[in-house]
Motif scaffolding. Structure first.
Motif, PDB file in Angstrom:
ATOM      1  N   GLY A 138       1.832   6.717  -6.804  1.00  0.00           N
ATOM      2  CA  GLY A 138       0.750   7.709  -7.179  1.00  0.00           C
ATOM      3  C   GLY A 138      -0.118   7.285  -8.329  1.00  0.00           C
ATOM      4  N   SER A 139       0.291   7.282  -9.370  1.00  0.00           N
ATOM      5  CA  SER A 139      -0.620   6.950 -10.562  1.00  0.00           C
ATOM      6  C   SER A 139      -0.647   5.371 -10.662  1.00  0.00           C
ATOM      7  CB  SER A 139       0.330   7.389 -11.965  1.00  0.00           C
ATOM      8  OG  SER A 139       1.596   6.859 -12.064  1.00  0.00           O
ATOM      9  N   ASP A 141       0.909  -1.102  -0.090  1.00  0.00           N
ATOM     10  CA  ASP A 141      -0.086  -0.088  -0.160  1.00  0.00           C
ATOM     11  C   ASP A 141       0.934   1.211   0.010  1.00  0.00           C
ATOM     12  OD1 ASP A 141      -2.260  -1.609  -0.008  1.00  0.00           O
ATOM     13  OD2 ASP A 141      -2.465  -1.360   2.398  1.00  0.00           O
ATOM     14  N   GLU A 142       2.020   1.152   0.812  1.00  0.00           N
ATOM     15  CA  GLU A 142       2.836   2.234   0.841  1.00  0.00           C
ATOM     16  C   GLU A 142       3.562   2.560  -0.608  1.00  0.00           C
ATOM     17  OE1 GLU A 142       2.267   0.577   4.614  1.00  0.00           O
ATOM     18  OE2 GLU A 142       3.158  -0.178   2.784  1.00  0.00           O
ATOM     19  N   ALA A 143       3.873   1.506  -1.138  1.00  0.00           N
ATOM     20  CA  ALA A 143       4.390   1.844  -2.477  1.00  0.00           C
ATOM     21  C   ALA A 143       3.603   2.411  -3.587  1.00  0.00           C
ATOM     22  CB  ALA A 143       4.969   0.579  -3.003  1.00  0.00           C
ATOM     23  N   ASN A 179       1.514  -6.503 -10.620  1.00  0.00           N
ATOM     24  CA  ASN A 179       2.654  -6.155 -11.630  1.00  0.00           C
ATOM     25  C   ASN A 179       1.808  -5.687 -12.951  1.00  0.00           C
ATOM     26  OD1 ASN A 179       4.324  -6.279 -13.753  1.00  0.00           O
ATOM     27  ND2 ASN A 179       4.618  -8.536 -13.411  1.00  0.00           N
ATOM     28  N   ASP A 180       2.044  -4.770 -13.432  1.00  0.00           N
ATOM     29  CA  ASP A 180       1.421  -4.213 -14.819  1.00  0.00           C
ATOM     30  C   ASP A 180       2.346  -4.133 -15.674  1.00  0.00           C
ATOM     31  OD1 ASP A 180      -0.286  -2.775 -16.405  1.00  0.00           O
ATOM     32  OD2 ASP A 180      -0.646  -1.147 -15.314  1.00  0.00           O
ATOM     33  N   TYR A 181       2.305  -5.294 -16.742  1.00  0.00           N
ATOM     34  CA  TYR A 181       3.087  -5.289 -17.894  1.00  0.00           C
ATOM     35  C   TYR A 181       2.801  -6.171 -18.832  1.00  0.00           C
ATOM     36  CZ  TYR A 181       7.908  -4.464 -19.779  1.00  0.00           C
ATOM     37  OH  TYR A 181       9.095  -4.367 -20.456  1.00  0.00           O
ATOM     38  N   TYR A 182       3.459  -6.112 -19.800  1.00  0.00           N
ATOM     39  CA  TYR A 182       3.130  -7.120 -21.012  1.00  0.00           C
ATOM     40  C   TYR A 182       3.421  -8.687 -20.617  1.00  0.00           C
ATOM     41  CZ  TYR A 182       3.538  -2.872 -23.139  1.00  0.00           C
ATOM     42  OH  TYR A 182       3.294  -1.522 -23.536  1.00  0.00           O
ATOM     43  N   LEU A 183       2.392  -9.450 -20.391  1.00  0.00           N
ATOM     44  CA  LEU A 183       2.365 -10.850 -20.097  1.00  0.00           C
ATOM     45  C   LEU A 183       3.319 -11.783 -20.594  1.00  0.00           C
ATOM     46  CD1 LEU A 183      -0.346  -9.804 -18.564  1.00  0.00           C
ATOM     47  CD2 LEU A 183      -1.149 -12.271 -18.492  1.00  0.00           C
TER      48      LEU A 183
END
Length: 266
Positions: free
Chosen positions: A54-55, A47-49, A61-65
């Motif tokens: 912020g955005s 949660d802190e990260a 993990n948000d990337y190309y699978l």
């Protein structure tokens, strides 16, 4: 075990800048990924990260699978290979083994009268069985490392996830840890992921074929061809998990080096 969510096709950001934007199969795999091992979730930001960045619109993990798939399938052959019982036991404290091995190398690295190339070679042979079974996340800041060690009908999965940002915040929710599971259950989890992923990509490709991308360049014929190729590549790699490994590690040589080191560092 392996969870994912593809982005809506309208949310995917194409490569390049307008008016030279392009889309391909690679970009259509944009999405979220997280691994669930009982009480630990790998690739989940703290949660802190999330607050710090912020955005971020997701905690995962948000990337190309496709990057995860390429890196993971590359080590399927090694994962399927049995390791010696002695080295499987050493995985109970993998950090200790790696630290002792590195300390041994450092001792010889500072001795100007010795052939350090020899010791570098011996060191890399010694730790090769670990590195060859490592799934890294070098494309991510502080990306976790996972290691897969099979011994007959069981497999141990070890993860190194503890990463502290410059401001002292822990990046991931998971602490360093491990789990042990039945090997065939593990293989079935990989199979389930493959089926789910390519079913979702079937839908993604169908949407792409019917969509008017206006000024965004996309080769729809190549999209269909690559989708077929990617699917075939995955299932071809998957068979390595279900068959006896044709990769033969030189365990005798590694054990000889390890025995020599143990004598030196007593």
């Amino acid at each position: 075990m392996i969870n994912f969510k593809l982005k809506n096709i309208d949310e995917i950001i194409p490569a390049g800048q307008d008016p030279n934007q392009t889309l391909s199969w690679f970009w259509l795999t944009d999405g979220e990924l997280w691994l669930d091992f009982k009480n630990d979730i790998i690739y989940e930001y703290s949660d802190e990260a999330i607050h710090y960045f912020g955005s971020k619109s997701t905690s995962y993990n948000d990337y190309y699978l496709v990057r995860f798939i390429e890196d993971f399938t590359e080590i399927f052959g090694k994962i399927s290979e049995n390791i010696l019982e002695r080295f499987y036991t050493l995985t109970e404290d993998l950090k200790k083994f790696k630290t002792e091995s590195k300390n041994w190398l450092d001792i010889h690295d500072i001795d100007e009268n010795e052939n350090t190339d020899f010791y570098f070679d011996e060191y890399y042979k010694l730790v090769s069985w670990i590195d060859e079974r490592k799934l890294s996340s070098g494309h991510l800041i502080g990306g976790p490392n996972l290691f897969f060690f099979r011994r007959n009908d069981k497999i141990k999965i070890i993860w190194e996830t503890e990463y502290i940002l410059e401001n002292g915040i822990s990046l991931w929710t998971a602490k360093d840890g491990f789990c042990e599971m039945n090997y065939h259950d593990f293989v079935n989890e990989i199979k389930l992921f493959g089926e789910n992923f390519f079913n979702k990509m079937d839908e993604q490709i169908a949407l792409a074929l019917s969509k008017d991308f206006k000024n965004i360049q996309i080769d729809k014929q190549r999209l269909v061809e690559e989708h077929k190729e990617r699917k075939e590549d995955f299932w071809s790699a998957f068979t390595m998990l279900t068959q006896e490994s044709n990769i033969k590690t030189n365990w005798t040589g590694i054990e000889q080096i390890y025995n020599s080191i143990k004598k030196e560092i007593r």
